[in-house]
Design an enzyme around this catalytic site. Structure first.
Site, short mmCIF file in Angstrom:
data_model
loop_
_atom_site.label_atom_id
_atom_site.label_comp_id
_atom_site.label_asym_id
_atom_site.label_seq_id
_atom_site.Cartn_x
_atom_site.Cartn_y
_atom_site.Cartn_z
N HIS A 260 0.85 -1.19 0.00
CA HIS A 260 0.00 0.00 0.00
C HIS A 260 0.88 1.23 0.00
O HIS A 260 1.94 1.24 0.63
CB HIS A 260 -0.91 0.01 1.23
N ASP A 311 -8.07 -5.46 -0.47
CA ASP A 311 -8.50 -6.24 -1.64
C ASP A 311 -8.18 -7.73 -1.48
O ASP A 311 -8.76 -8.56 -2.17
CB ASP A 311 -7.83 -5.71 -2.91
N1 COA Z 1 4.29 -7.64 -4.31
C1 COA Z 1 5.64 -7.70 -4.37
N2 COA Z 1 6.43 -6.66 -4.09
C2 COA Z 1 5.82 -5.50 -3.74
C3 COA Z 1 4.43 -5.39 -3.65
C4 COA Z 1 3.67 -6.52 -3.96
N3 COA Z 1 2.34 -6.47 -3.91
N4 COA Z 1 4.11 -4.16 -3.28
C5 COA Z 1 5.27 -3.49 -3.13
N5 COA Z 1 6.29 -4.30 -3.42
C6 COA Z 1 7.70 -3.95 -3.37
C7 COA Z 1 8.09 -3.24 -4.67
O1 COA Z 1 8.50 -4.14 -5.65
C8 COA Z 1 9.18 -2.34 -4.20
O2 COA Z 1 10.34 -3.10 -4.08
P1 COA Z 1 11.76 -2.47 -4.48
O3 COA Z 1 11.95 -1.31 -3.56
O4 COA Z 1 12.71 -3.59 -4.27
O5 COA Z 1 11.62 -2.06 -5.92
C9 COA Z 1 8.76 -1.95 -2.78
O6 COA Z 1 7.91 -3.01 -2.33
C10 COA Z 1 7.99 -0.63 -2.72
O7 COA Z 1 6.86 -0.74 -3.56
P2 COA Z 1 6.32 0.40 -4.51
O8 COA Z 1 5.59 -0.22 -5.66
O9 COA Z 1 7.39 1.37 -4.82
O10 COA Z 1 5.30 1.10 -3.55
P3 COA Z 1 4.14 2.05 -4.00
O11 COA Z 1 3.74 2.80 -2.81
O12 COA Z 1 4.49 2.82 -5.21
O13 COA Z 1 3.02 1.01 -4.47
C11 COA Z 1 1.19 -0.40 -4.60
C12 COA Z 1 1.94 0.63 -3.75
C13 COA Z 1 -0.16 -0.62 -3.97
C14 COA Z 1 1.00 0.11 -6.04
C15 COA Z 1 2.01 -1.72 -4.63
O14 COA Z 1 2.18 -2.18 -3.32
C16 COA Z 1 1.36 -2.79 -5.51
O15 COA Z 1 1.55 -2.81 -6.72
N6 COA Z 1 0.55 -3.72 -4.88
C17 COA Z 1 -0.18 -4.70 -5.63
C18 COA Z 1 -1.47 -4.15 -6.18
C19 COA Z 1 -2.52 -3.94 -5.12
O16 COA Z 1 -2.79 -4.82 -4.32
N7 COA Z 1 -3.16 -2.76 -5.16
C20 COA Z 1 -4.21 -2.40 -4.24
C21 COA Z 1 -3.76 -1.30 -3.34
S1 COA Z 1 -4.97 -0.96 -2.11
#
Ligand code: COA
Length: 374
Positions: A260, A311
Site C-alpha cells: 500500500h 482487496d
Molecule cells: N508484491 C511484491 N512486491 C511489492 C508489492 C507486492 N504487492 N508491493 C510493493 N512491493 C515492493 C516493490 O517491488 C518495491 O520493491 P523495491 O523497492 O525492491 O523495488 C517496494 O515493495 C515498494 O513498492 P512500490 O511499488 O514502490 O510502492 P508504492 O507505494 O508505489 O506502491 C502499490 C503501492 C499498492 C502500487 C504496490 O504495493 C502494488 O503494486 N501492490 C499490488 C497491487 C494492489 O494490491 N493494489 C491495491 C492497493 S490498495
C-alpha cells in the site's frame, strides 16, 4: 522554482479534507472522525453512506428520508436499460459502470448545475442507480431476464436480489455490508484524486465519477480484488500455495492484494474484512481459499515484510458469495461513489484548479524548415 520531482506525488500533501483520515502509524482509518471498524460493527452501510455525504450520522428521521430517496431513485430510464442491453456481452463490467454513469449524466436534468444542493441530489441518484445498471448487465450477459429493484430491500439485499433473484442469509448480507463500509472512503487515493482533479476545472459530478471509475479499474488500485481471485484460482489448492508464492517472489512478481502506498505495516481495514471472510467461508463450508490466504500472507510478511491490503480478503469473500470475478471491482464502485461524491463536493466548496508542473526532457529547441515532401 524547485524542480525536484516527486513521482507519483509520493509524500505530497496537496489539500485538506474532512472526509476521512488514514493513520498508518496506528493502522487506523476514520470517516468523519468515526473508526471504520466501529462503523462496521454498529452501522448499516446506508448509515455510513449518509455519514460520508452529510458529515454526521443520521437520526432516525434523517435515515428514513435518505433511504426513501435512495429507494425511489433505483430505477433506470428505459433508454439506459436499452443501452445496457446492447452493450457487448464481453464488456468488462467496470466499463459498463463507467458508461452507465456517463449516460446518467446525459439524462440528468441537473447535469450543469453544480450547486451544493444539486450535487447532493445528483450524488444520491448516481449512488441509487449504479447498482441497478450493474446488476442489469450481470443478468443480460448470461442470457437472464433483468430483475428490477425492490423497495422493501436494503441497499445490500437489493443488490443480491437484482443479481441472483434472491437474498442470501443475513450473515452473508452483513459481510457484504461490511465490505461496502470498508470500501466507501479512503482519502486521496488515485480514483478520488482523479475525481477531485476533474472537479477542479469546475466540471460536473457525473464526469468526475466517470473518470474515477476508469481510475479504480486499474490493477494497482481497485482492480486488485479481481487479480487476487485470479491468483487464488491459479494456486487452486492450499498444497500448491507455498511453492507458488516462493516462485512468484523469486521471479520478482508483484503479488496482488499486498502492499500500500500509505500503510506500510498493515492496512487498517484488513482485520475486520478477514474476520468476515472467515465467517462466509464457514457458512459456505469451503476453507480452500482461507488456507491459501493464510499461507501466502505468512510468506509475504516473513520474506518481504509486505502486508495485505483490503482487496486481499474481499476478493475471495465475493467469490464465495457467488459473484463473478469481474464484478468485484464494480462492487467497490457502488460503495466508493459515496466517498467520491463527498470529495467532489468538498473540492467544489474550496476549489483551486489542480495543475502541477513537469520538468521538460524532450528535444531541445528545433527550427521548422520547409518540408521536403511538398
Ligand atoms: N508484491 C511484491 N512486491 C511489492 C508489492 C507486492 N504487492 N508491493 C510493493 N512491493 C515492493 C516493490 O517491488 C518495491 O520493491 P523495491 O523497492 O525492491 O523495488 C517496494 O515493495 C515498494 O513498492 P512500490 O511499488 O514502490 O510502492 P508504492 O507505494 O508505489 O506502491 C502499490 C503501492 C499498492 C502500487 C504496490 O504495493 C502494488 O503494486 N501492490 C499490488 C497491487 C494492489 O494490491 N493494489 C491495491 C492497493 S490498495
Amino acid at each position: 522554482m524547485s524542480e525536484e520531482i516527486k513521482k507519483g506525488l509520493l509524500g505530497i500533501v496537496v489539500d485538506e479534507t474532512e472526509v476521512s483520515k488514514v493513520m498508518p502509524e496506528i493502522n487506523s482509518l476514520t470517516y468523519r472522525g468515526y473508526a471504520a471498524q466501529d462503523l462496521c460493527e454498529y452501522c448499516r452501510f446506508e448509515e455510513v453512506a449518509y455519514l460520508i455525504l452529510n458529515k454526521d450520522l443520521p437520526n432516525s428521521i434523517q435515515l428514513k428520508q435518505f433511504e426513501k430517496e435512495e429507494k425511489n431513485n433505483r430505477e433506470l430510464s428505459k433508454n439506459l436499460y436499452e443501452i445496457i442491453k446492447h452493450m457487448p456481452k464481453k464488456s468488462h463490467p467496470m466499463d459498463v459502470a463507467r458508461t452507465a454513469v456517463s449516460v446518467m449524466g446525459l439524462e440528468d436534468k441537473e447535469t450543469s448545475n453544480s450547486s451544493p444542493e444539486a450535487n447532493m441530489r445528483k450524488a444520491l441518484r448516481i449512488f441509487a442507480k449504479t447498482p441497478t445498471a450493474l446488476a442489469a448487465f450481470y443478468r443480460i450477459r448470461s442470457g437472464k431476464k433483468i430483475i428490477k429493484p425492490k423497495k422493501e430491500l436494503t441497499f445490500a439485499e437489493n443488490f443480491f436480489y437484482m443479481c441472483f433473484g434472491k437474498v442470501p442469509q443475513k450473515e452473508i448480507v452483513k459481510a457484504f455490508d461490511v465490505s461496502l463500509i470498508l470500501y466507501a472512503e479512503h482519502s486521496f487515493n488515485v480514483s478520488t484524486f482523479t475525481a477531485r482533479t476533474i472537479t477542479s476545472s469546475l466540471s460536473d459530478i457525473h464526469g468526475a465519477i466517470t473518470g474515477a471509475i476508469a481510475s479504480l479499474k486499474g490493477p494497482l488500485h481497485g482492480g486488485a480484488n479481481e487479480e487476487v481471485m485470479h491468483m487464488m484460482k491459479k494456486i487452486k489448492k492450499p498444497e500448491n500455495a507455498l511453492k507458488w508464492i516462493n516462485n512468484a517472489l523469486k521471479n520478482k512478481e508483484v503479488v496482488m492484494g499486498f502492499g500500500h502506498r500509505v500503510y506500510k505495516s498493515g492496512d487498517s481495514r484488513v482485520p475486520t474484512m478477514r474476520q468476515y471472510f472467515g465467517k462466509v467461508a464457514k457458512i459456505k463450508k469451503d476453507k480452500t481459499f482461507e488456507k491459501i490466504y493464510d499461507i501466502v500472507e505468512k510468506v509475504m510478511i516473513k520474506k518481504k515484510n509486505i502486508h495485505p491490503n483490503v482487496d486481499y480478503p474481499t476478493g475471495p469473500t465475493y467469490h464465495l458469495m457467488g459473484f463473478d470475478t469481474d464484478f468485484f471491482t464494480p462492487i467497490f464502485v457502488i460503495s466508493r461513489i459515496t466517498g467520491w461524491s463527498a470529495h467532489i463536493m468538498e473540492q467544489h466548496a474550496a476549489n483551486k484548479l489542480i495543475r502541477p508542473l513537469a520538468k521538460y526532457k524532450g528535444n531541445k529547441h528545433r527550427k521548422v524548415m520547409e518540408l521536403n515532401y511538398r
